[in-house]
Write a protein that holds these residues in place. Sequence first.
Motif, PDB file in Angstrom:
ATOM      1  N   THR A  17       0.821  -1.208   0.000  1.00  0.00           N
ATOM      2  CA  THR A  17       0.000   0.000   0.000  1.00  0.00           C
ATOM      3  C   THR A  17       0.854   1.256   0.000  1.00  0.00           C
ATOM      4  OG1 THR A  17      -1.906  -1.011   1.077  1.00  0.00           O
ATOM      5  CG2 THR A  17      -1.670   1.361   1.334  1.00  0.00           C
ATOM      6  N   PHE A  18       1.835   1.304   0.895  1.00  0.00           N
ATOM      7  CA  PHE A  18       2.628   2.521   1.034  1.00  0.00           C
ATOM      8  C   PHE A  18       3.668   2.648  -0.068  1.00  0.00           C
ATOM      9  CE2 PHE A  18       0.683   1.893   5.145  1.00  0.00           C
ATOM     10  CZ  PHE A  18       0.171   3.158   5.370  1.00  0.00           C
ATOM     11  N   LEU A  19       4.124   1.522  -0.614  1.00  0.00           N
ATOM     12  CA  LEU A  19       4.989   1.612  -1.783  1.00  0.00           C
ATOM     13  C   LEU A  19       4.237   2.267  -2.936  1.00  0.00           C
ATOM     14  CD1 LEU A  19       7.554   1.033  -3.374  1.00  0.00           C
ATOM     15  CD2 LEU A  19       6.657  -1.258  -3.862  1.00  0.00           C
ATOM     16  N   ASN A  20       2.989   1.881  -3.128  1.00  0.00           N
ATOM     17  CA  ASN A  20       2.222   2.467  -4.224  1.00  0.00           C
ATOM     18  C   ASN A  20       1.964   3.957  -4.008  1.00  0.00           C
ATOM     19  OD1 ASN A  20       1.060   1.608  -6.767  1.00  0.00           O
ATOM     20  ND2 ASN A  20      -0.882   2.325  -5.939  1.00  0.00           N
ATOM     21  N   ILE A  21       1.751   4.357  -2.752  1.00  0.00           N
ATOM     22  CA  ILE A  21       1.598   5.776  -2.445  1.00  0.00           C
ATOM     23  C   ILE A  21       2.866   6.539  -2.818  1.00  0.00           C
ATOM     24  CG2 ILE A  21       1.388   7.452  -0.559  1.00  0.00           C
ATOM     25  CD1 ILE A  21      -0.493   5.439   0.827  1.00  0.00           C
ATOM     26  N   LEU A  22       4.011   6.022  -2.386  1.00  0.00           N
ATOM     27  CA  LEU A  22       5.281   6.700  -2.651  1.00  0.00           C
ATOM     28  C   LEU A  22       5.610   6.722  -4.133  1.00  0.00           C
ATOM     29  CD1 LEU A  22       7.443   5.328   0.310  1.00  0.00           C
ATOM     30  CD2 LEU A  22       6.191   7.491   0.186  1.00  0.00           C
ATOM     31  N   LEU A  23       5.362   5.620  -4.839  1.00  0.00           N
ATOM     32  CA  LEU A  23       5.622   5.585  -6.279  1.00  0.00           C
ATOM     33  C   LEU A  23       4.729   6.585  -7.012  1.00  0.00           C
ATOM     34  CD1 LEU A  23       5.968   1.747  -6.924  1.00  0.00           C
ATOM     35  CD2 LEU A  23       7.804   3.445  -6.938  1.00  0.00           C
ATOM     36  N   THR A  24       3.490   6.696  -6.566  1.00  0.00           N
ATOM     37  CA  THR A  24       2.562   7.651  -7.184  1.00  0.00           C
ATOM     38  C   THR A  24       3.034   9.075  -6.949  1.00  0.00           C
ATOM     39  OG1 THR A  24       0.701   6.125  -6.893  1.00  0.00           O
ATOM     40  CG2 THR A  24       0.171   8.451  -7.258  1.00  0.00           C
ATOM     41  N   TRP A  25       3.426   9.391  -5.728  1.00  0.00           N
ATOM     42  CA  TRP A  25       3.917  10.737  -5.424  1.00  0.00           C
ATOM     43  C   TRP A  25       5.186  11.046  -6.209  1.00  0.00           C
ATOM     44  CZ3 TRP A  25       3.343  11.220   0.662  1.00  0.00           C
ATOM     45  CH2 TRP A  25       1.967  11.224   0.984  1.00  0.00           C
ATOM     46  N   ASN A  26       6.064  10.058  -6.320  1.00  0.00           N
ATOM     47  CA  ASN A  26       7.302  10.250  -7.069  1.00  0.00           C
ATOM     48  C   ASN A  26       7.006  10.586  -8.523  1.00  0.00           C
ATOM     49  OD1 ASN A  26      10.336   9.876  -7.494  1.00  0.00           O
ATOM     50  ND2 ASN A  26       9.536   8.303  -8.864  1.00  0.00           N
ATOM     51  N   THR A  27       5.961   9.982  -9.083  1.00  0.00           N
ATOM     52  CA  THR A  27       5.580  10.240 -10.466  1.00  0.00           C
ATOM     53  C   THR A  27       4.868  11.585 -10.614  1.00  0.00           C
ATOM     54  OG1 THR A  27       5.356   7.865 -10.904  1.00  0.00           O
ATOM     55  CG2 THR A  27       4.239   9.361 -12.420  1.00  0.00           C
ATOM     56  N   GLN A  28       3.956  11.893  -9.703  1.00  0.00           N
ATOM     57  CA  GLN A  28       3.171  13.124  -9.785  1.00  0.00           C
ATOM     58  C   GLN A  28       4.008  14.382  -9.559  1.00  0.00           C
ATOM     59  OE1 GLN A  28       0.102  12.520  -6.832  1.00  0.00           O
ATOM     60  NE2 GLN A  28      -1.303  11.585  -8.306  1.00  0.00           N
ATOM     61  N   ASP A  29       5.014  14.283  -8.698  1.00  0.00           N
ATOM     62  CA  ASP A  29       5.812  15.450  -8.312  1.00  0.00           C
ATOM     63  C   ASP A  29       7.283  15.164  -8.621  1.00  0.00           C
ATOM     64  OD1 ASP A  29       6.795  17.780  -7.129  1.00  0.00           O
ATOM     65  OD2 ASP A  29       6.842  16.878  -5.130  1.00  0.00           O
ATOM     66  N   PRO A  30       7.727  15.411  -9.863  1.00  0.00           N
ATOM     67  CA  PRO A  30       9.103  15.085 -10.262  1.00  0.00           C
ATOM     68  C   PRO A  30      10.146  15.886  -9.502  1.00  0.00           C
ATOM     69  CG  PRO A  30       7.694  15.443 -12.181  1.00  0.00           C
ATOM     70  CD  PRO A  30       6.920  15.914 -10.983  1.00  0.00           C
ATOM     71  N   VAL A  31      11.400  15.490  -9.663  1.00  0.00           N
ATOM     72  CA  VAL A  31      12.534  16.135  -8.999  1.00  0.00           C
ATOM     73  C   VAL A  31      12.578  17.618  -9.369  1.00  0.00           C
ATOM     74  CG1 VAL A  31      15.045  16.205  -8.834  1.00  0.00           C
ATOM     75  CG2 VAL A  31      13.860  13.992  -8.932  1.00  0.00           C
ATOM     76  N   SER A  32      12.791  18.455  -8.357  1.00  0.00           N
ATOM     77  CA  SER A  32      12.826  19.907  -8.547  1.00  0.00           C
ATOM     78  C   SER A  32      14.227  20.451  -8.311  1.00  0.00           C
ATOM     79  CB  SER A  32      11.850  20.582  -7.577  1.00  0.00           C
ATOM     80  OG  SER A  32      12.278  20.394  -6.240  1.00  0.00           O
TER      81      SER A  32
END
Length: 362
Positions: free
Chosen positions: A228-243
């Motif tokens: 569950t939490f891996l999918n949350i983190l992977l989704t956030w990583n995709t939605q908010d790219p490196v700045s």
Amino acid sequence: MIGIAQNATQSVNSIPPGYYNTATGTGYSLKTQLSNIIDNHNDRGYGGLYTTYTTSDIDSFYENNGTMLDMYTENPTGSECEFIYGGGLQDDGTLGNNECERYNREHTIPQSYFGDGVQPMYSDAHFVIPSDKRVNAQRGDLPFGKVNVANWTSLNGSKRGSNLNSGYSAGFSGTVFEPIDEFKGDFARLLFYFATRYQTNLVGFYNSSASLSKVMFDGTADHAFSQTFLNILLTWNTQDPVSDKEIIRNDAIYARQNNRNPYIDHNEYVTAIWGLPLAVSTFDSLSSVSIYPNPSNDVINIATEIALDEIDIITINGQVLQQIKKPVIQNNNYTISNLPKGFYFIKLSSDSSSVTKKVVIN
């Protein structure tokens, strides 16, 4: 997309030449190679974090006024409380019942996971960040997640409340803490760093009854996170790219600690190790799709009772190698052939739902 300076280009001189030369694998072997590269960093001590922050966490992006950049209080589009390093508001054991009174240090992986004061985790600036004392206390040792109903909200919109047990955050309904969209990817990459730098410490620490934060982890050194939490983190990583903010922070910490966050330097490593985020299907039959043989030497078969709208074949770097719209189904089976040798993700879509599977071609 969300966040500042999205898809920022890493400065050519930021990554030391040859730093990632031994990062040649895929999957968990790559994670171990990265762990070997970034371990044995210089421990500057817990007090030394405040010195590191004066170069790593300065607001040069929003108000651009040299104040502390705190992801729990930063308001990218409006006014906010501001702290000045050395300005007399560093936590001294007093106040902190309200926001904007004191700032301190926040362990994004709480100390209750690895033990109070245990070094070098205790003082690792890559995942220990400057924070408003009040917001830090409200987060406590809660896991990060997608809040459904908030029972507390900070001045910048960070929230605490029950996790939304559906969509990309399905599988958990307990209390979580959710940062604002601007920094979701930042937090994901901090946690990926922790799971890599300290992967040999992860086994044996897991005990969900001892700390709420530990529901994020599965007790393994390789996979590290519960699904569950891996999918949350992977989704956030995709939605908010490196700045740019993260790139500059990574460089500043490297200057102090002599190690880097590889998922900021090479964000494609996230996908190469853990894959793509899974969109949770509303169809039980879609989530139970089988792909065989796997591994395969040539042809792979996709068995499903649901007609697929699209099949995407994606490389470990996140590039779509092939996109098949309205694929032809025969006897509840789709067939794909002539794939080059390698590791792939097969994304299967039907209506508004999708599921992603891993495939190896030998």
